[in-house]
Enzyme design. Structure first.
Site, short mmCIF file in Angstrom:
data_model
loop_
_atom_site.label_atom_id
_atom_site.label_comp_id
_atom_site.label_asym_id
_atom_site.label_seq_id
_atom_site.Cartn_x
_atom_site.Cartn_y
_atom_site.Cartn_z
CD GLU A 1 31.55 46.73 19.24
OE1 GLU A 1 31.33 45.51 19.36
OE2 GLU A 1 30.95 47.44 18.39
NE ARG B 1 41.04 45.73 3.30
CZ ARG B 1 40.48 46.83 3.77
NH1 ARG B 1 40.50 47.92 3.02
NH2 ARG B 1 39.91 46.85 4.95
CE LYS C 1 42.50 42.79 11.70
NZ LYS C 1 41.74 41.87 10.92
CE LYS D 1 38.79 43.72 10.97
NZ LYS D 1 38.54 42.48 10.24
CB SER E 1 48.87 43.07 6.48
OG SER E 1 47.82 44.00 6.31
NE ARG F 1 37.04 44.88 5.18
CZ ARG F 1 36.76 44.09 4.14
NH1 ARG F 1 35.51 43.97 3.73
NH2 ARG F 1 37.72 43.45 3.51
CE1 TYR G 1 49.52 37.82 8.12
CE2 TYR G 1 49.67 39.99 9.16
CZ TYR G 1 48.93 39.01 8.54
OH TYR G 1 47.59 39.21 8.34
C1 PBG Z 1 38.58 40.55 7.13
C2 PBG Z 1 39.92 40.67 7.76
C3 PBG Z 1 40.84 41.69 7.51
C4 PBG Z 1 41.98 41.39 8.28
C5 PBG Z 1 41.71 40.21 8.97
N1 PBG Z 1 40.41 39.79 8.65
C6 PBG Z 1 40.76 42.82 6.58
C7 PBG Z 1 39.77 43.86 6.81
O1 PBG Z 1 39.02 43.86 7.78
O2 PBG Z 1 39.67 44.73 5.94
C8 PBG Z 1 43.22 42.20 8.30
C9 PBG Z 1 44.45 41.51 8.77
C10 PBG Z 1 45.72 42.20 8.43
O3 PBG Z 1 45.73 43.33 7.91
O4 PBG Z 1 46.76 41.61 8.71
N2 PBG Z 1 37.50 40.46 7.98
ZN ZN Z 2 35.53 40.26 6.76
#
Ligand code: PBG
Ligand code: ZN
Length: 332
Positions: free
Chosen positions: A237, A209, A252, A199, A283, A221, A322
């Site tokens: 990983e 968010r 992701k 990720k 998203s 993050r 989605y």
């Molecule tokens: C949080 C999480 C996130 C997403 C899924 N789980 C946000 C992030 O890591 O900041 C993002 C999913 C998306 O953008 O559709 N652990």
């Molecule tokens: Zn999280």
């Protein structure tokens, strides 16, 4: 006039829709799709997320009805994200361990209703912490999150999710050792672990968010999610998560990371006995297509089909998207 004549004519396989269909070997099917759902407290709530057309936050009753309806249309897999009032958030995200939180409630209701589907639950504390980070804070702001203190919380949350009916838990916080800690805590339960193994720290999570109400209150993050400027960290990983006992792994975001999906698919043991690779079309990737389509700059259906097919072609066995409910209509 040219007298040159080709020796081979690949165009022959592109003339006519039936011929093209016959030669198409990559297809997106409803069974490959995972639909994300944002569940929150309350009754009868179906609150649209403005940055994600077609997506809403739902109370558990609405979510259960939605799942029932989507199962009848051919979707089989769902992933839950929980939203709680900010008054319930604290430094350790203890609302994650409250059995009356909307994720645990939805899991129980889906199970009690006997709906034939596969329920996944996002496993992280950022939805429940008042600071919005994916773990308990570390004294050093550069470290941001205390890795090993967070593992204990994730282990407890995993057990609760499993006991409330999650078929699959999906740790998304990119803490070192999270899969191992969860596997150990789950003990003999047959709950599967879908690890968000790979990720990246991405600007493409922006609309999520708003949907999940879990943005970090300070910083970002990048001390735990991966740096997209590195080309081979995915291998480390992946290897660690497989060693720690992941049943499935996820890459992701998806559409901007097709090279990574392909390499992970080629490196992991192949299904059916091996490891399924999922990809999360996130998203921002979803909202960008909607925004362009709204301006008439591309066609929504064609663009969504093209990009999700590319994710499958890159090697993803399943896609969290989605678009899942609309793809069911568009595929046939
Ligand atoms: C949080 C999480 C996130 C997403 C899924 N789980 C946000 C992030 O890591 O900041 C993002 C999913 C998306 O953008 O559709 N652990
Ligand atoms: Zn999280």
């Amino acid at each position: 006039m040219s007298t040159y004549r080709p020796t081979q004519r690949p165009r022959d396989q592109r003339i006519g829709q039936a011929t093209r269909d016959e030669h198409a070997d990559v297809l997106v099917e409803p069974a490959d799709l995972v639909m994300p759902l944002f569940v929150r407290d309350g009754q009868g709530i179906d609150k649209p997320v403005s940055s994600m057309p077609g997506v809403s936050q739902m109370s558990t009753d609405v979510a259960v009805n939605t799942i029932r309806e989507q199962v009848s249309r051919g979707l089989r897999r769902f992933i839950l994200f929980g939203i709680v009032d900010s008054a319930k958030k604290d430094a350790t995200g203890s609302a994650a361990l409250d059995v009356s939180n909307p994720v645990h409630t939805t899991l129980r209701q889906v199970r009690d209703a006997g709906i034939d589907c596969e329920m996944m639950a996002d496993l992280c504390v950022c939805e429940y912490t008042d600071h919005g980070h994916c773990g308990v804070l570390h004294d050093d702001p550069e470290v941001t999150v205390d890795n090993d203190a967070t593992l204990e919380l994730l282990a407890q949350q995993a057990v609760l999710l499993a006991d409330n009916g999650a078929d699959i838990v999906a740790p998304s916080g990119m803490m070192d050792g999270q899969v191992g800690a969860i596997r150990q805590a789950l003990g003999s339960r047959d709950t599967k672990i879908l690890s968000y193994a790979i990720k990246y720290a991405s600007s493409l999570y922006g609309p999520f968010r708003e949907a999940g109400e879990g943005a970090p209150k300070f910083g970002d993050r990048r001390s735990y999610q991966m740096d997209y400027r590195r080309s081979d960290e995915w291998a480390t990983e992946l290897a660690l998560d497989l060693e720690e006992g992941a049943d499935m792994v996820m890459v992701k975001p998806a559409a901007a990371y097709l090279d990574i999906i392909r390499q992970v698919r080629d490196a992991a043991p192949p299904p059916p006995e091996g490891i399924p690779v999922a990809a999360y079309h996130v998203s921002g990737e979803y909202s960008m297509i909607h925004a362009a389509a709204e301006r008439g700059w591309c066609d929504l259906q064609s663009a969504a089909l093209e990009i999700t097919t590319a994710i499958r072609r890159a090697g993803a066995d399943s896609i969290v998207t989605y678009f899942a409910p609309r793809l069911v209509d568009w595929i046939d």
